[in-house]
Design a protein around this motif. Structure first.
Motif, PDB file in Angstrom:
ATOM      1  N   TYR A 272      -2.200   0.649  -4.579  1.00  0.00           N
ATOM      2  CA  TYR A 272      -1.902  -0.700  -4.128  1.00  0.00           C
ATOM      3  C   TYR A 272      -1.105  -1.458  -5.186  1.00  0.00           C
ATOM      4  O   TYR A 272      -1.187  -1.174  -6.374  1.00  0.00           O
TER       5      TYR A 272
ATOM      6  N   THR B 247      -4.882   6.371  -1.979  1.00  0.00           N
ATOM      7  CA  THR B 247      -4.057   5.190  -1.780  1.00  0.00           C
ATOM      8  C   THR B 247      -3.862   4.426  -3.084  1.00  0.00           C
ATOM      9  O   THR B 247      -4.797   4.288  -3.874  1.00  0.00           O
TER      10      THR B 247
ATOM     11  N   ALA C 238       0.186   5.297   0.823  1.00  0.00           N
ATOM     12  CA  ALA C 238      -0.722   6.348   1.262  1.00  0.00           C
ATOM     13  C   ALA C 238      -0.148   7.709   0.903  1.00  0.00           C
ATOM     14  O   ALA C 238       0.981   8.026   1.270  1.00  0.00           O
TER      15      ALA C 238
ATOM     16  N   SER D 216       0.835  -1.194   0.000  1.00  0.00           N
ATOM     17  CA  SER D 216       0.000   0.000   0.000  1.00  0.00           C
ATOM     18  C   SER D 216       0.871   1.245   0.000  1.00  0.00           C
ATOM     19  O   SER D 216       1.961   1.252   0.563  1.00  0.00           O
TER      20      SER D 216
END
Length: 122
Positions: free
Chosen positions: A80, A78, A23, A21
């Motif tokens: 991924y 976000t 952020a 991930s």
């Protein structure tokens, strides 16, 4: 201006899966093209995957095509990287990347995450 914090790395056996991930803190996150790069010991940092601002277009290195999937959730700021069927050769530090322009090589990147270690045991 955008700040990136990547996470999700760890130790996994060959054939297993991990999800990384990234952020982002910038209020203009939706304008940025995003990507992932990786760097193994003694190797140059290399391109892994990119995704455009809307998520409608993605690109992958040949070495990960069919196994990795990049995605983004603009509502959560976000990005991924879903990594399946992991191989020993995938072992590296993985870095999140952002740019207002198209990302093709390392020099195109405007902002970097701090990196997260992925280790795949054979």
């Amino acid at each position: 201006q955008v700040q990136l914090v990547d996470s999700g790395g760890g130790l996994v056996q060959a054939g297993g899966s991990l999800r990384l991930s990234c952020a982002a803190s910038g209020r203009t996150f939706r304008r940025y093209n995003m990507g992932w790069f990786r760097q193994a010991p003694g190797k140059e940092r290399e391109f892994v995957a990119t995704i455009n601002w809307s998520g409608s277009s993605t690109n992958y290195a040949d070495s990960v095509k069919g196994r990795f999937t990049i995605s983004r959730d603009n509502a959560k700021n976000t990005v991924y990287l879903q990594m399946n069927s992991l191989k020993f050769e995938d072992t590296a530090v993985y870095y999140c990347a952002a740019s207002l322009n198209i990302i093709v090589v390392v020099n195109d990147v405007g902002y970097w995450g701090q990196g997260t270690q992925v280790t795949v045991s054979s």
